[in-house]
Design an enzyme around this catalytic site. Structure first.
Site, PDB file in Angstrom:
ATOM      1  N   CYS A 115      24.025 -37.154  60.810  1.00 52.53           N
ATOM      2  CA  CYS A 115      23.622 -36.681  59.590  1.00 52.53           C
ATOM      3  C   CYS A 115      23.535 -37.541  58.561  1.00 52.53           C
ATOM      4  CB  CYS A 115      24.348 -35.240  59.067  1.00 52.53           C
ATOM      5  SG  CYS A 115      23.961 -34.988  57.320  1.00 52.53           S
ATOM      6  N   GLU A 150      16.190 -47.861  64.426  1.00 54.31           N
ATOM      7  CA  GLU A 150      15.023 -46.951  64.269  1.00 54.31           C
ATOM      8  C   GLU A 150      15.450 -45.802  63.692  1.00 54.31           C
ATOM      9  OE1 GLU A 150      13.136 -46.396  68.413  1.00 54.31           O
ATOM     10  OE2 GLU A 150      12.037 -48.223  67.888  1.00 54.31           O
ATOM     11  N   CYS A 155      17.224 -33.883  59.239  1.00 58.06           N
ATOM     12  CA  CYS A 155      18.663 -33.201  59.475  1.00 58.06           C
ATOM     13  C   CYS A 155      18.327 -31.828  58.480  1.00 58.06           C
ATOM     14  CB  CYS A 155      19.831 -33.779  59.125  1.00 58.06           C
ATOM     15  SG  CYS A 155      21.323 -32.806  59.344  1.00 58.06           S
ATOM     16  N   GLU A 312      11.003 -55.641  68.849  1.00 55.42           N
ATOM     17  CA  GLU A 312      10.879 -54.872  70.165  1.00 55.42           C
ATOM     18  C   GLU A 312       9.428 -54.585  70.874  1.00 55.42           C
ATOM     19  OE1 GLU A 312      12.844 -51.160  70.596  1.00 55.42           O
ATOM     20  OE2 GLU A 312      14.613 -51.679  69.483  1.00 55.42           O
TER      21      GLU A 312
HETATM   22  C1  GLA Z   1      13.475 -47.945  70.927  1.00 53.21           C
HETATM   23  C2  GLA Z   1      14.724 -48.314  70.660  1.00 53.21           C
HETATM   24  C3  GLA Z   1      15.548 -49.086  71.645  1.00 53.21           C
HETATM   25  C4  GLA Z   1      14.866 -48.630  73.183  1.00 53.21           C
HETATM   26  C5  GLA Z   1      13.525 -48.598  73.267  1.00 53.21           C
HETATM   27  C6  GLA Z   1      12.946 -48.305  74.668  1.00 53.21           C
HETATM   28  O1  GLA Z   1      12.672 -48.839  70.401  1.00 53.21           O
HETATM   29  O2  GLA Z   1      15.128 -48.909  69.277  1.00 53.21           O
HETATM   30  O3  GLA Z   1      16.996 -49.080  71.692  1.00 53.21           O
HETATM   31  O4  GLA Z   1      15.491 -47.411  73.457  1.00 53.21           O
HETATM   32  O5  GLA Z   1      13.036 -47.845  72.251  1.00 53.21           O
HETATM   33  O6  GLA Z   1      11.619 -48.334  74.575  1.00 53.21           O
HETATM   34 ZN    ZN Z   2      22.518 -33.107  57.579  1.00 57.62          ZN
END
Ligand code: GLA
Ligand code: ZN
Length: 698
Positions: A115, A150, A155, A312
């Site tokens: 949270c 990410e 919440c 990524e």
């Molecule tokens: C996200 C996350 C990563 C991984 C990828 C898999 O982007 O940031 O830790 O789990 O997905 O695709």
């Molecule tokens: Zn919360």
């Protein structure tokens, strides 16, 4: 700017040595060397390992890893590990656990599970970030910080509800102001005490637990979206400030998800707090190159044109889609260089070595379960590593200059999609994509800008479905047009103020005078009521008729010229496309959402009239885009087709940055191939540009 200091485009990705014994670490170093890896993101999900209990911190494994990577000449993107709290914390302090939209409090499990308003979470997250900064501030391998991972949950716990009330008090000051802003006279919602306000969820205003859009009170849900984006941002800032406290010159970022068009977070607001933008890109299987390009352009738009990091991407198949095809030969290279073409100064993967267990054991990686370099995917990765090495320092910091812009606004997105009516077919990002695709089809450079961006930097501004007008924005658009700019806006614009209250007196509200028209009705035609747009006279390549739909406005012009009309229904013959000359500029209005051919024609025609030149004319499926630095100009040609193509260089002379060969005349481009060409002599009719490298210098 961080990336202009980089000696080359970075190459590497997420690395999880905590999942592997020491012998494997050694093997990894050998394989990284072969692949040309020079950056590794580590410590992203290691909180439980770093802090086995409330008092104890153990970083010895991380010390060793940092030293080992340093010995290998690999720079570190250091995670703070706060995106998955340890089990002991959840057991001891259940307030770290989130409550879902339907009111269920979660137990320990998964990740992205804390949270944002939990005092416990905030305390321990800040403390961990500070400890890491104190420990590694002088470590020579440390290049940048990767806070959390990410961000993005929602919440609905009691902490969040209380924090929401505090946020509202700060925003509105009085309940009278809040009641007026929220239009609470509807359905007897008048609030007499701040404590009467609850979070908009499936237990209160929302119509279903599976759809966070559908709400009985868009104004409340809109404020929750703003609040939640800020709450998560405040978690980021907490860690960032702790790091910078210890290490003032630290470079700090966090990775953006949802391919950059991630609805829950207003990334323009987030961007101000990041030292460099980092994007996670996992294109959907049916995503077009134009849709991918738009997301990269949005990323470079977030910080006024600054390059970003592809933090990524996946070298081959994913695991989390229902079906996960491997990336065909050449696709990883094409997509990696596509990101670079559009402003990425790093190509990074999730992940470098494929896990042996748990959720991501089938997630593609540079090093496969086989564990060695003799795989197709590894060979292709090593090839990309070698090419990025060969490119040297040419690209980092290079920018793309555009004279046209598309406005993208999260508030507007939220507001449109929280509204009940007029049609579920109106999806904000999809409408923006339609306009982007029109620029893309011509290889016309375009910036994606937020509502705070300076409009005077552009000659053409397109604001698709500008439903919500922020205070003062109409006046800024007016000034832009009066001073010679060309504005294009569309149906469902100028409808509400920043609180989602309709602006009375006729649509498009504050834009009515600028556009020279009044919209009396907005039709959302059914499938059995198709319509078309017919030109009153051909306009350049625009001949029509064109299919249209989603929404159709019934318009009365008040000074605007009618350029096209609707073909069908009781509003047949009424304006569908108008132009209003104002001051030195023009304001165009497209009263519907037409097919691609019309938008491509319109944008092509407008750019032509203004004198905005495409980068190069290319066959369908071949993308041409430019990055420039100092006096150097780099032309990227990407063949997204599965067949070879030929590109005419229009009299320009170039040097291929990868092969060193001189290129002029016709250039053959095999399927999925990419060329990065440094301009030596400009194409016919163009001057060798005196490049400016950023808008601030214009
Ligand atoms: C996200 C996350 C990563 C991984 C990828 C898999 O982007 O940031 O830790 O789990 O997905 O695709
Ligand atoms: Zn919360």
């Amino acid at each position: 700017m961080f990336t202009e200091r980089l000696p080359k485009v970075l190459y590497g990705g997420d690395y999880n040595p905590e999942q592997w014994p020491r012998e494997v670490w050694e093997e990894d170093m050998r394989l990284f060397r072969i692949a040309g890896v020079d950056i590794a993101t580590i410590n992203v999900f290691s909180w439980a390992r770093n802090q086995p209990d409330e008092q104890t911190y153990r970083f010895e494994w991380l010390d060793k890893m940092m030293d080992r990577l340093h010995a290998e000449g690999i720079r570190v993107c250091l995670g703070t590990s706060t995106a998955a709290h340890p089990a002991w914390m959840a057991t001891r302090y259940p307030d770290v656990l989130i409550t879902e939209h339907d009111g269920r409090r979660r137990k320990f499990g998964r990740r992205h599970n804390s949270c944002p308003n939990s005092p416990t979470y905030r305390l321990y997250a800040e403390r961990l970030a500070r400890r890491l900064a104190e420990r590694y501030r002088d470590h020579p391998a440390l290049l940048l910080w990767h806070v959390n991972n990410e961000y993005g949950l929602r919440c609905y716990c009691d902490h969040c509800e209380r924090a929401f009330r505090v946020w509202l008090r700060e925003k509105y000051g009085t309940l009278e102001a809040l009641n007026a802003a929220w239009y609470t006279s509807f359905w007897g919602h008048t609030f007499y005490d701040w404590d009467e306000i609850v979070l908009p969820s499936a237990l209160s205003e929302h119509l279903s637990s599976s759809d966070p859009d559908a709400t009985a009170f868009p104004s409340i849900s809109l404020d929750y979206d703003r609040f939640n984006s800020e709450a998560l941002l405040s978690c980021y800032k907490l860690e960032r400030d702790a790091i910078k406290d210890v290490m003032p010159d630290a470079v700090v970022t966090t990775n953006f998800q949802g391919n950059g068009t991630y609805k829950p977070l207003d990334y323009f607001k987030w961007a101000r707090e990041l030292d460099v933008i980092a994007l996670d890109m996992y294109p959907a299987d049916d995503m077009t190159p134009a849709q991918m390009a738009m997301r990269y352009d949005l990323m470079r738009g977030l910080k006024g044109g600054e390059p970003f990091l592809l933090m990524e991407s996946c070298p081959t198949q994913l695991n989390w889609r229902p079906r996960n095809a491997v990336k065909r030969p050449g696709v990883n290279r094409l997509w990696s260089l596509h990101a670079v073409a559009r402003g990425a100064d790093a190509v990074m993967y999730f992940q470098l070595r494929r896990s042996l267990g748990a959720f991501e054991k089938f997630h593609g990686a540079m090093i496969d379960h086989a564990g060695h370099e003799h795989t197709r995917v590894f060979r292709e990765c090593a090839g990309i590593g070698e090419e990025l090495r060969r490119l040297g320092d040419a690209l980092p910091g290079a920018r793309t200059k555009a004279r046209a812009a598309i406005v993208f606004d999260w508030d507007n997105w939220w507001a449109i999609e929280h509204s009940s009516g007029l049609t579920v077919d109106l999806r904000y990002v999809r409408e923006v994509e339609k306009y982007y695709a029109a620029f893309y089809a011509h290889n016309l450079s375009v910036d994606l800008i937020g509502v705070d961006a300076e409009l005077g930097d552009y000659d053409l501004v397109v604001a698709p479905v500008l439903y919500m007008l922020q205070p003062g924005y109409a006046a800024r658009l007016e000034r832009f047009v009066e001073q010679g700019g060309t504005l294009v806006t569309t149906t469902f614009s100028g409808i509400v103020d920043q609180y989602d209250r309709v602006i009375p007196g006729g649509y498009p509200g504050e834009l009515r005078e600028l556009l020279g028209l009044w919209v009396e009705e907005i039709d959302a035609p059914m499938v059995h009521q198709p319509n078309r747009v017919v030109m009153t006279a051909p306009l350049g390549g625009l001949t029509g008729p064109y299919d249209c739909g989603v929404l159709c406005d019934v318009i009365h012009t008040e000074g605007a010229d009618t350029v096209a009309v609707f073909e069908q229904d009781y509003y047949a013959g009424s304006p569908a496309l108008t132009r209003n000359r104002r001051g030195a500029g023009e304001a165009w209005y497209l009263a519907t959402s037409p097919e691609h051919a019309m938008l491509r024609g319109l944008i092509g025609q407008l750019c032509d009239a203004i004198g905005i030149e495409p980068v190069l004319a290319t066959p369908a499926g071949v993308e041409a885009t430019v990055r420039a630095k100092g006096d150097e100009r780099f032309l990227f040609l990407l063949n997204h087709n599965e067949t070879a193509a030929e590109v005419e260089l229009e009299g320009g002379v170039y040097v291929d940055l990868l092969s060193g060969a001189t290129q002029a005349g016709a250039l053959g481009l095999p399927a999925r191939d990419v060329r990065i060409l440094r301009m030596v002599a400009a194409p016919d009719g163009e001057k060798m540009p005196q490049m400016t490298t950023g808008r601030s210098e214009r």
